[in-house]
Design a protein around this motif. Sequence first.
Motif, PDB file in Angstrom:
ATOM      1  N   VAL A 118       0.864  -1.186   0.000  1.00  0.00           N
ATOM      2  CA  VAL A 118       0.000   0.000   0.000  1.00  0.00           C
ATOM      3  C   VAL A 118       0.891   1.224   0.000  1.00  0.00           C
ATOM      4  CG1 VAL A 118      -2.022  -1.011   1.095  1.00  0.00           C
ATOM      5  CG2 VAL A 118      -0.193  -0.073   2.520  1.00  0.00           C
ATOM      6  N   LYS A 119       0.436   2.276  -0.640  1.00  0.00           N
ATOM      7  CA  LYS A 119       1.329   3.422  -0.834  1.00  0.00           C
ATOM      8  C   LYS A 119       1.490   4.268   0.430  1.00  0.00           C
ATOM      9  CE  LYS A 119       0.993   3.469  -5.844  1.00  0.00           C
ATOM     10  NZ  LYS A 119      -0.081   2.466  -6.048  1.00  0.00           N
ATOM     11  N   ASP A 120       0.719   3.972   1.454  1.00  0.00           N
ATOM     12  CA  ASP A 120       0.939   4.634   2.744  1.00  0.00           C
ATOM     13  C   ASP A 120       2.130   3.979   3.439  1.00  0.00           C
ATOM     14  OD1 ASP A 120      -2.154   5.851   3.272  1.00  0.00           O
ATOM     15  OD2 ASP A 120      -2.018   4.027   2.070  1.00  0.00           O
ATOM     16  N   LEU A 121       2.994   4.825   3.991  1.00  0.00           N
ATOM     17  CA  LEU A 121       4.111   4.288   4.777  1.00  0.00           C
ATOM     18  C   LEU A 121       3.624   3.924   6.188  1.00  0.00           C
ATOM     19  CD1 LEU A 121       6.944   6.859   3.924  1.00  0.00           C
ATOM     20  CD2 LEU A 121       6.586   4.606   2.907  1.00  0.00           C
ATOM     21  N   GLN A 122       4.315   2.986   6.815  1.00  0.00           N
ATOM     22  CA  GLN A 122       3.953   2.624   8.192  1.00  0.00           C
ATOM     23  C   GLN A 122       4.162   3.798   9.137  1.00  0.00           C
ATOM     24  OE1 GLN A 122       6.507  -0.246  10.031  1.00  0.00           O
ATOM     25  NE2 GLN A 122       5.053  -0.830  11.632  1.00  0.00           N
ATOM     26  N   PHE A 123       5.146   4.643   8.808  1.00  0.00           N
ATOM     27  CA  PHE A 123       5.408   5.830   9.626  1.00  0.00           C
ATOM     28  C   PHE A 123       5.490   7.035   8.695  1.00  0.00           C
ATOM     29  CE2 PHE A 123       7.959   8.882  11.984  1.00  0.00           C
ATOM     30  CZ  PHE A 123       7.381   8.815  13.243  1.00  0.00           C
ATOM     31  N   ASN A 124       5.027   8.155   9.204  1.00  0.00           N
ATOM     32  CA  ASN A 124       4.916   9.364   8.397  1.00  0.00           C
ATOM     33  C   ASN A 124       6.285  10.032   8.202  1.00  0.00           C
ATOM     34  OD1 ASN A 124       4.086  11.695   7.176  1.00  0.00           O
ATOM     35  ND2 ASN A 124       2.399  12.076   8.586  1.00  0.00           N
ATOM     36  N   ALA A 125       7.031   9.512   7.229  1.00  0.00           N
ATOM     37  CA  ALA A 125       8.398  10.000   7.014  1.00  0.00           C
ATOM     38  C   ALA A 125       8.398  11.389   6.395  1.00  0.00           C
ATOM     39  CB  ALA A 125       9.145   9.026   6.102  1.00  0.00           C
ATOM     40  N   ARG A 126       9.161  12.277   7.007  1.00  0.00           N
ATOM     41  CA  ARG A 126       9.238  13.666   6.535  1.00  0.00           C
ATOM     42  C   ARG A 126      10.662  14.202   6.695  1.00  0.00           C
ATOM     43  NH1 ARG A 126       4.890  16.416  10.337  1.00  0.00           N
ATOM     44  NH2 ARG A 126       6.088  15.157  11.814  1.00  0.00           N
ATOM     45  N   VAL A 127      11.010  15.204   5.890  1.00  0.00           N
ATOM     46  CA  VAL A 127      12.296  15.892   6.089  1.00  0.00           C
ATOM     47  C   VAL A 127      12.051  17.390   6.019  1.00  0.00           C
ATOM     48  CG1 VAL A 127      13.497  13.970   4.918  1.00  0.00           C
ATOM     49  CG2 VAL A 127      13.105  16.122   3.704  1.00  0.00           C
ATOM     50  N   SER A 128      12.840  18.131   6.764  1.00  0.00           N
ATOM     51  CA  SER A 128      12.659  19.589   6.809  1.00  0.00           C
ATOM     52  C   SER A 128      13.273  20.279   5.604  1.00  0.00           C
ATOM     53  CB  SER A 128      13.299  20.162   8.076  1.00  0.00           C
ATOM     54  OG  SER A 128      12.771  19.545   9.217  1.00  0.00           O
ATOM     55  N   ARG A 129      14.387  19.723   5.148  1.00  0.00           N
ATOM     56  CA  ARG A 129      15.098  20.334   4.013  1.00  0.00           C
ATOM     57  C   ARG A 129      16.069  19.298   3.452  1.00  0.00           C
ATOM     58  NH1 ARG A 129      18.352  21.062   8.324  1.00  0.00           N
ATOM     59  NH2 ARG A 129      16.674  22.023   9.478  1.00  0.00           N
ATOM     60  N   PRO A 130      16.487  19.505   2.183  1.00  0.00           N
ATOM     61  CA  PRO A 130      17.440  18.554   1.599  1.00  0.00           C
ATOM     62  C   PRO A 130      18.756  18.557   2.365  1.00  0.00           C
ATOM     63  CG  PRO A 130      16.474  19.942  -0.103  1.00  0.00           C
ATOM     64  CD  PRO A 130      16.056  20.527   1.212  1.00  0.00           C
ATOM     65  N   ASP A 131      19.431  17.413   2.387  1.00  0.00           N
ATOM     66  CA  ASP A 131      20.693  17.270   3.102  1.00  0.00           C
ATOM     67  C   ASP A 131      21.433  16.044   2.536  1.00  0.00           C
ATOM     68  OD1 ASP A 131      22.802  17.047   4.838  1.00  0.00           O
ATOM     69  OD2 ASP A 131      21.590  17.093   6.673  1.00  0.00           O
ATOM     70  N   PRO A 132      22.046  16.204   1.345  1.00  0.00           N
ATOM     71  CA  PRO A 132      22.681  15.047   0.694  1.00  0.00           C
ATOM     72  C   PRO A 132      23.764  14.406   1.539  1.00  0.00           C
ATOM     73  CG  PRO A 132      22.458  16.851  -0.872  1.00  0.00           C
ATOM     74  CD  PRO A 132      22.088  17.403   0.484  1.00  0.00           C
ATOM     75  N   ARG A 133      24.441  15.182   2.374  1.00  0.00           N
ATOM     76  CA  ARG A 133      25.485  14.574   3.195  1.00  0.00           C
ATOM     77  C   ARG A 133      24.902  13.575   4.176  1.00  0.00           C
ATOM     78  NH1 ARG A 133      29.072  19.642   3.723  1.00  0.00           N
ATOM     79  NH2 ARG A 133      27.143  20.290   4.691  1.00  0.00           N
ATOM     80  N   PHE A 134      23.753  13.935   4.767  1.00  0.00           N
ATOM     81  CA  PHE A 134      23.151  12.976   5.669  1.00  0.00           C
ATOM     82  C   PHE A 134      22.548  11.802   4.892  1.00  0.00           C
ATOM     83  CE2 PHE A 134      19.916  11.230   8.520  1.00  0.00           C
ATOM     84  CZ  PHE A 134      20.760  10.868   9.562  1.00  0.00           C
ATOM     85  N   ALA A 135      22.065  12.092   3.676  1.00  0.00           N
ATOM     86  CA  ALA A 135      21.571  10.994   2.834  1.00  0.00           C
ATOM     87  C   ALA A 135      22.640   9.933   2.665  1.00  0.00           C
ATOM     88  CB  ALA A 135      21.146  11.536   1.469  1.00  0.00           C
ATOM     89  N   ARG A 136      23.887  10.393   2.529  1.00  0.00           N
ATOM     90  CA  ARG A 136      24.968   9.423   2.344  1.00  0.00           C
ATOM     91  C   ARG A 136      25.088   8.475   3.539  1.00  0.00           C
ATOM     92  NH1 ARG A 136      31.529  10.466   2.438  1.00  0.00           N
ATOM     93  NH2 ARG A 136      32.086   8.375   1.748  1.00  0.00           N
ATOM     94  N   VAL A 137      25.145   9.032   4.731  1.00  0.00           N
ATOM     95  CA  VAL A 137      25.316   8.150   5.889  1.00  0.00           C
ATOM     96  C   VAL A 137      24.072   7.324   6.144  1.00  0.00           C
ATOM     97  CG1 VAL A 137      27.179   9.404   7.007  1.00  0.00           C
ATOM     98  CG2 VAL A 137      24.818  10.043   7.503  1.00  0.00           C
ATOM     99  N   MET A 138      22.915   7.862   5.753  1.00  0.00           N
ATOM    100  CA  MET A 138      21.680   7.094   5.985  1.00  0.00           C
ATOM    101  C   MET A 138      21.617   5.862   5.085  1.00  0.00           C
ATOM    102  SD  MET A 138      17.930   8.577   6.734  1.00  0.00           S
ATOM    103  CE  MET A 138      16.616   7.398   7.154  1.00  0.00           C
ATOM    104  N   LEU A 139      22.425   5.823   4.046  1.00  0.00           N
ATOM    105  CA  LEU A 139      22.499   4.609   3.221  1.00  0.00           C
ATOM    106  C   LEU A 139      22.816   3.371   4.060  1.00  0.00           C
ATOM    107  CD1 LEU A 139      24.387   5.883   0.044  1.00  0.00           C
ATOM    108  CD2 LEU A 139      22.062   4.963   0.122  1.00  0.00           C
ATOM    109  N   GLU A 140      23.505   3.558   5.178  1.00  0.00           N
ATOM    110  CA  GLU A 140      23.787   2.424   6.064  1.00  0.00           C
ATOM    111  C   GLU A 140      22.510   1.640   6.397  1.00  0.00           C
ATOM    112  OE1 GLU A 140      26.725   1.168   7.529  1.00  0.00           O
ATOM    113  OE2 GLU A 140      27.597   2.421   5.972  1.00  0.00           O
TER     114      GLU A 140
END
Lengths: 311, 311, 311, 311, 311, 311
Positions: C5-27
């Motif tokens: 279903v296209k609803d996520l189990q948790f309401n994932a949100r971000v305040s602003r783009p942050d590619p550097r954190f995107a990198r570490v979140m790949l973990e």
Amino acid sequence: MFYHVKDLQFNARVSRPDPRFARVMLEAFGGANGELKSALQYFVQAFSCHNPFPDKYDMLMDIATEEFGHLEIVGATIQMLLGKVNGEMKDALEDTPLHTMMSGKSAKEELIHQAFTNPQFLVGAPGSPALTDSNGNPWCATYVSATAELTVDLRSNMAGEARAKIGYENLLQLTDDPLVKETLGFLMAREVTHYQQFEAALATIQPNFPPGVFQTSPRYSNLYFDLSKGEDARGPWNEGESTQLKEQWQYIEKPLEEVRSTNGLLDRKPEGTDRSEKNIAKKEAHLSKERSGQVLSATPEEKASWCKYHQ
Amino acid sequence: MFYHVKDLQFNARVSRPDPRFARVMLEAFGGANGELKSALQYFVQAFSCHNPFPDKYDMLMDIATEEFGHLEIVGATIQMLLGKVNGEMKDALEDTPLHTMMSGKSAKEELIHQAFTNPQFLVGAPGSPALTDSNGNPWCATYVSATAELTVDLRSNMAGEARAKIGYENLLQLTDDPLVKETLGFLMAREVTHYQQFEAALATIQPNFPPGVFQTSPRYSNLYFDLSKGEDARGPWNEGESTQLKEQWQYIEKPLEEVRSTNGLLDRKPEGTDRSEKNIAKKEAHLSKERSGQVLSATPEEKASWCKYHQ
Amino acid sequence: MFYHVKDLQFNARVSRPDPRFARVMLEAFGGANGELKSALQYFVQAFSCHNPFPDKYDMLMDIATEEFGHLEIVGATIQMLLGKVNGEMKDALEDTPLHTMMSGKSAKEELIHQAFTNPQFLVGAPGSPALTDSNGNPWCATYVSATAELTVDLRSNMAGEARAKIGYENLLQLTDDPLVKETLGFLMAREVTHYQQFEAALATIQPNFPPGVFQTSPRYSNLYFDLSKGEDARGPWNEGESTQLKEQWQYIEKPLEEVRSTNGLLDRKPEGTDRSEKNIAKKEAHLSKERSGQVLSATPEEKASWCKYHQ
Amino acid sequence: MFYHVKDLQFNARVSRPDPRFARVMLEAFGGANGELKSALQYFVQAFSCHNPFPDKYDMLMDIATEEFGHLEIVGATIQMLLGKVNGEMKDALEDTPLHTMMSGKSAKEELIHQAFTNPQFLVGAPGSPALTDSNGNPWCATYVSATAELTVDLRSNMAGEARAKIGYENLLQLTDDPLVKETLGFLMAREVTHYQQFEAALATIQPNFPPGVFQTSPRYSNLYFDLSKGEDARGPWNEGESTQLKEQWQYIEKPLEEVRSTNGLLDRKPEGTDRSEKNIAKKEAHLSKERSGQVLSATPEEKASWCKYHQ
Amino acid sequence: MFYHVKDLQFNARVSRPDPRFARVMLEAFGGANGELKSALQYFVQAFSCHNPFPDKYDMLMDIATEEFGHLEIVGATIQMLLGKVNGEMKDALEDTPLHTMMSGKSAKEELIHQAFTNPQFLVGAPGSPALTDSNGNPWCATYVSATAELTVDLRSNMAGEARAKIGYENLLQLTDDPLVKETLGFLMAREVTHYQQFEAALATIQPNFPPGVFQTSPRYSNLYFDLSKGEDARGPWNEGESTQLKEQWQYIEKPLEEVRSTNGLLDRKPEGTDRSEKNIAKKEAHLSKERSGQVLSATPEEKASWCKYHQ
Amino acid sequence: MFYHVKDLQFNARVSRPDPRFARVMLEAFGGANGELKSALQYFVQAFSCHNPFPDKYDMLMDIATEEFGHLEIVGATIQMLLGKVNGEMKDALEDTPLHTMMSGKSAKEELIHQAFTNPQFLVGAPGSPALTDSNGNPWCATYVSATAELTVDLRSNMAGEARAKIGYENLLQLTDDPLVKETLGFLMAREVTHYQQFEAALATIQPNFPPGVFQTSPRYSNLYFDLSKGEDARGPWNEGESTQLKEQWQYIEKPLEEVRSTNGLLDRKPEGTDRSEKNIAKKEAHLSKERSGQVLSATPEEKASWCKYHQ
């Protein structure tokens, strides 16, 4: 059976934390030519020497054991270079977010910022070494060369020590910490030492060229095919005498024509060599018996046990 | 610094060569749950304990060193199981071609034939162990788990020892050589021993659950989502009290409806728990200081050296 | 069979783009202890439980399915953290060359500059998650532990959840985006939940230590070898009673002497334990029948079908 | 968010155990073109479509979800093909040593013997599927192609489905179990279905050749270099009109002469084409704005959330 | 047999060193869709065409050989982009430590600093290309797709060329060096060329859909399962006629109900298609003979030789 | 730029199909010491020689190009050894199921049965070579050694050729096909040839030991640590003069005592050597300038182009 003592073989020290250099120093820890590779390469090679060549077994195990100690020295240095990263990361409630970090205000932020060049130092095992190279590639057993043929393995070891030596030479240029330079200098010197040890051991096995039993056909062993055209160069690798078999190099300037006129080299006759198929066969027969005999005579038919215990 | 003695920790013996069993025994040498993995996992974990937790450092290094010795035992056993393969392969002029081999006439042919189940035993390092698993996959550092957080690493070690134990149990069923079974039995017993050592060490760190500093929100920690439909089962994992936090499990039978009615769980309130955000914050603040303090106080600002030498 | 279903189990949100954190979140996406690993580990373990242990099958599939949903949450967060990178890269004619970028003049350049910490975000799949860890290592099935023995697999799962928990704890310290912190907090809490579920399930299988059938010899299971010399420490892992088998630890201070005087431990007798070879054999015989019987009785001889369809 | 139901999409059945076929069927489970690869490839590609191309997102997630279900079908079939291996291995005290096994006396021994073609079926996870291919290589995320450019990804998917189809065609020839053939036939048919779905989706994006924004220079796009000499062949790939750009193929019979006479092609003028640098630049400028605009207009500046919840 | 000439196919030039761009350009050298992958993919595919399909063999070898030349162009460009790094690193006594470097005082320091984005450029092979992608992942043969079925392989090649094209498009946006852009533009154009060559070759094999011999059951080939719920979309991939088999799409809105009511699809009858099992069987029988006949008739029973030599 | 001619360098032939030998021959195709590794190793090493060392560049490219031709010879031989497997697998409707196959009734079944030792020959690319070793491990660029330092790389090449030589020696013992033996003999001879070419080239660079610039400290370069205790051996590697630096070996019988009494070797003075820190520093300063000068003088500041075109 191994023992460990908590004293390092060399007094490893660092002047101050430097996570950026810790990253590149991973090459010597979990890199393709690092200490783990050396230790495990000699350790694995040793098994097939245990019975037939106990002197080489002793040497390989002496050096393998030293390399495990070097691995420890490198890991200890990386741990010290990472300084307080581990401790700071455990201070989980004090925010050191990325945005703030990048402006580099405080010492803590600067440290974390530096550690960020390898994110594993923050999110994998914060402030601690990992078994990877400087790009994060996990150590892999394909780095290890072992063929169960000593005249080959000793050459692999010499080449491996050469690569390890130049690796430390490169690292030395990337730090200005005099204490770290001391440790790197020691480790570099030991690679040069081991190189000479393997070279000496190789010389005790005669003949050792070509490695193994087969002597190779005289028809093909002194041909140089000029396959890269333009600005062709001549040198002792394609003119004069070959280094080991002492044959005259045959320079084949037009490979395609050569191949076509010899039915794919099948019809080519030996040139520039005194080696004959007959002599070679004789030498091979002799070596075949000798080399297998050395190993077989030291291998029990059954009821094998690895060691004796002397009380 | 490591030492090596040529006596094995256990008197490894084999009754007769058995290259097929040598192949499967590679699991314990270069496999994902083999001895090399254990040895290097504890060795790597030890670095971050060296300063702040010298007692755990001692334990990790004691066991790591034993595992290097076990790696040697396994390699020695494989070498003996491969019997005369190395010697026969050096008898390069006596043909043992594949076609003849498969009819299995002589002892030599049978040996080579058996070795063929893993071609690396013939063409890679004839008659000698390699750092791979039974399918030939090279050992890889991704097998090693180390997070620089002891309450996590000790759990990884317990699970790793459990996997190693069942690995030996599987191997024991695939050989009928009583001498090999003795060795496997010893190695299996040691995994059970180490498991208990890590468990005891974990218990000395309190609190150790959840591992780390953050205590996790009471809103999400006792929810069980029934996401696999059909033949649903109930058990202590989704009814009654949770094992560590002692909360009441909340069974969410209709996850989609739950998620939609709570704006993606954001609006959900804690149920079935006495834990409150406030208590948790207090505990986290305390732990954050305590845990980072333990490490930071043992980390020198600069001029770090790894060990003292006592003459 | 899966549904989405296209609803996520948790309401994932971000305040602003942050590619550097995107990198570490790949973990948490394609890393060794990330959500894909958890999902596939439980999914693979479930197959051998399907017939004999339907309650554990249900639990494993419930949690595996939730983890696939977490993988989606992490991927969605990374996609949002990468903001306009994908769109900007499609604006192929507006130059954002490296040289200009590094001076960081405009918002677009800053974004691209940040994305550069992981070049795959620019040249692999611009502005989109990839199945790698933070260093770019592709996800690999060696991360998955599954042994077809539940008492082992559940322990692997507990350790895996502990690693995943500390992973999120580390990530939480590297962002200051409150919306991202909310999502990370939810995911971290779920690891703690799953840990307790696996622990509860393990407790329903008795006996579960040692895992498997073989009980291990009393001669070797309580020995502690002091193999790392210097600053030796004592603790409940080498003195007193062992955690599970309740034996007295035997501290072997001089391992080499011990080994030499016992013919490689072969001559050593059990000490500090009431367990006897005889009792053990009896227990093993009983468990062997019981455990294989549970599985065999649920395995059809032939004409197997996986499920029944109820209309 | 995913759901799971315990009914399989297709009624997977096997007539009798067949561990040898289980081994080759691993290709479809953890192989380079197996179901896990398909599922994760479409799942990963979907993230960058979520906002700008919701219709393609829906299609990719529909098919990804189906492929997860196919992975389950394949795993269930392998589990059934392994029959009693798991149960027999738990009967730890009944010896089935290798030596006895190889003479293949009893049904049990025959089963274990067959399982031995992949030792992981005995020593890794006895009687249970693993995330590897038929040679034991662990599944690896490098199998997954995703570029965040739909006109490329849909082509990767078409090629991937073609490879998966031929994979099932090969498998079908290696079993004579009619029930397994039914399942393989269903799975093979679905690859053909998905191929057509991706092809239809690609056709809705215009223009889609060349993929991306840049149109490529008319100087180089219709040159055919005859670089493999001997038995040269002509066909529509080097004479007549090119398939998409509708240019006349220019056959360069003497590549070296061509390159030398044009200063490394720099001086070469376009031939056999109506495309001009000017037209191309115009088209590129238009596409650049259009394509980036589609994505950027669907990407929020900040405060991004992934989904809305409708109660 | 290969020849090499020292002239490049294209006049590769760079305006100035740029180690940062060298790093991302590694994608085209040792990356998953780089030139080495293309060269080796076509080279490997060619072997099974050599006898039965000499025209396709010629085309594959023409293009493979060109790709080896492109690999050389990319490597030469990276070498030039790294400028004096190799030379500076050999100046081993002039310190350029990390600390000084980061403040970026001199030209040399700036160069080394830039090279640091990929430490392999300093510690692995200073100032020289490596067979990795931009994240340092070593090139791996899993990138290569070859199935020994031309109608599949040509599709893999088209998809591969599409990925390579978009890769160069991404690279072009990350440099502002006009000379490098020229080279990238040439390489990008060639991917578009090769795409069309493979497409033309595929069209000469009829029928080519579905690839291989089996035609797939009409019962399953036009079903669309709506498995991702919410914001469902319709398009030519799930309504109207399918692209190749020209069947009517059957949209299955409730997959679980469908599966349950058809005994796992076993009872489902074909809909929306004129294809019948009988026609299909006839076509398969014909194709089976034709396709195997093409290959078998070109395969010698014994005494095979690969080529004839014409003097 | 590469050219290809369809004539092989050597007239590769096989007497009859032999899929089992095809499997082991993969070592020479996609194995760690196979032809692809050699070809790419020399090719990659050549880039940093192109400007400063054009004669070595020529040699490396001559040999790299020959190795690509050898790769083709090996692939062609494997293709011929697989005989009709590809053709038979395309005969999709004639069942050759596993069960029937194993009883080995007909020639076709026997062929398929043999191919089964490597299932990739049936399910990956039926009847065609793949870029793996004999165990199915995909070729990986970690096999390639290149350090951008010629005195190291040439040693790596010598060791690599030695490993390749012994690889062919092992293969020769596993076939009795005289035509295949001819080809293997040719390829083996060429490894011996290349070894001597690299050795000759190394000798033209003086001094070449130790490789690189740093000469290493006289304090550590002649120490031999006896770290593996029991059955200690003496030989030219730990007594007498070292091979290259001509120092006297210092045998350290009690490493721990030595380390403790010298503050971790820091206080140790040089023994058994005439080399002094001062002489060494002078030599290093000289070499540093000379070696970097050779490279820097051949590296353009900007506007670099790789080759000149002579019409």
